[in-house]
Design a protein around this motif. Structure first.
Motif, short mmCIF file in Angstrom:
data_model
loop_
_atom_site.label_atom_id
_atom_site.label_comp_id
_atom_site.label_asym_id
_atom_site.label_seq_id
_atom_site.Cartn_x
_atom_site.Cartn_y
_atom_site.Cartn_z
N LEU A 5 0.82 -1.21 0.00
CA LEU A 5 0.00 0.00 0.00
C LEU A 5 0.84 1.25 0.00
O LEU A 5 0.37 2.32 -0.35
CB LEU A 5 -0.92 0.01 1.22
N LEU A 8 0.53 3.22 -2.98
CA LEU A 8 -0.73 3.91 -3.24
C LEU A 8 -0.63 5.41 -3.02
O LEU A 8 -1.22 6.19 -3.74
CB LEU A 8 -1.84 3.35 -2.35
N TRP A 48 -4.96 2.33 -7.25
CA TRP A 48 -6.11 2.03 -6.41
C TRP A 48 -6.60 3.30 -5.75
O TRP A 48 -5.82 4.18 -5.41
CB TRP A 48 -5.75 1.01 -5.34
N SER A 49 -7.88 3.35 -5.50
CA SER A 49 -8.50 4.48 -4.83
C SER A 49 -8.49 4.24 -3.33
O SER A 49 -8.97 3.20 -2.86
CB SER A 49 -9.93 4.65 -5.33
N LYS A 52 -12.24 4.00 -2.43
CA LYS A 52 -12.95 2.79 -2.87
C LYS A 52 -12.32 1.50 -2.37
O LYS A 52 -13.03 0.55 -2.05
CB LYS A 52 -12.98 2.73 -4.40
N ASP A 53 -11.00 1.43 -2.36
CA ASP A 53 -10.33 0.16 -2.15
C ASP A 53 -9.74 -0.05 -0.76
O ASP A 53 -9.36 -1.17 -0.43
CB ASP A 53 -9.20 0.00 -3.18
N ILE A 54 -9.65 1.02 0.04
CA ILE A 54 -8.96 0.87 1.32
C ILE A 54 -9.78 1.35 2.51
O ILE A 54 -9.93 0.63 3.49
CB ILE A 54 -7.60 1.59 1.28
N LYS A 57 -12.28 -0.73 4.91
CA LYS A 57 -12.08 -2.14 4.58
C LYS A 57 -11.55 -2.88 5.81
O LYS A 57 -10.78 -2.34 6.60
CB LYS A 57 -11.09 -2.32 3.43
N ILE A 108 -2.28 -5.55 -0.43
CA ILE A 108 -3.59 -5.92 -0.97
C ILE A 108 -3.39 -7.15 -1.83
O ILE A 108 -2.53 -7.18 -2.70
CB ILE A 108 -4.21 -4.78 -1.82
N LYS A 111 -8.04 -8.29 -3.61
CA LYS A 111 -8.94 -7.23 -3.15
C LYS A 111 -9.15 -7.23 -1.63
O LYS A 111 -10.11 -6.69 -1.13
CB LYS A 111 -10.28 -7.30 -3.87
N ARG A 112 -8.23 -7.86 -0.90
CA ARG A 112 -8.30 -7.87 0.57
C ARG A 112 -7.08 -7.18 1.12
O ARG A 112 -5.97 -7.35 0.61
CB ARG A 112 -8.36 -9.30 1.09
N VAL A 113 -7.27 -6.41 2.18
CA VAL A 113 -6.15 -5.75 2.85
C VAL A 113 -5.58 -6.72 3.88
O VAL A 113 -6.30 -7.24 4.73
CB VAL A 113 -6.60 -4.44 3.53
#
Length: 133
Positions: A5, A8, A48-49, A52-54, A57, A108, A111-113
């Motif tokens: 990440l 990101l 990645w957003s 949206k993505d983090i 989560k 990630i 799609k999982r942190v």
């Protein structure tokens, strides 16, 4: 594919500098240049957003156990470091314990942190994070 990440926020974080308390501006701007090139837009579109993505989560360890939930991302003005605020414990926000995890420790995958090596107990045992006023 697993991607740290840290990448990101790297581009955005490196270009931020603290100006007059809470306002941010681009560091060392190029005279006459605003925004990015069309080639850079293509690179950004593949990223990645955070929204949206983090944010919001769940965070899991490699044993697929939930160890917390990301509630915020903080980019510091010093060294442009980025951190995730991860809430653990509690129910519906009551008695939740927030901790700070460097983004470089999160990944990630599918799609999982993930926070490799973490347990609920280890995360709960970390020092609590409180926002300054």
């Amino acid at each position: 594919m697993t991607i740290a990440l840290k990448t990101l926020c790297a581009a955005a974080a490196l270009s931020l500098t603290l100006v007059s308390g809470a306002a941010f501006a681009q560091a060392t701007p190029v005279v006459g240049t605003i925004g990015i090139t069309s080639e850079e837009v293509l690179v950004v579109a593949k990223g990645w957003s955070i929204k949206k993505d983090i944010l919001d989560k769940d965070v899991f360890n490699e044993a697929n156990e939930k160890v917390g939930t990301i509630s915020d991302i903080i980019v510091t003005p010093v060294k442009a470091m980025s951190y995730a605020i991860v809430g653990t414990g509690g129910f519906l926000g009551i008695a939740e314990h927030d901790v700070v995890i460097p983004l470089s420790q999160l990944t990630i995958k599918d799609k999982r942190v993930l926070l490799p090596g973490a347990t609920k107990e280890a995360v709960k045992a970390m020092p609590a994070f409180k926002y300054s006023n």
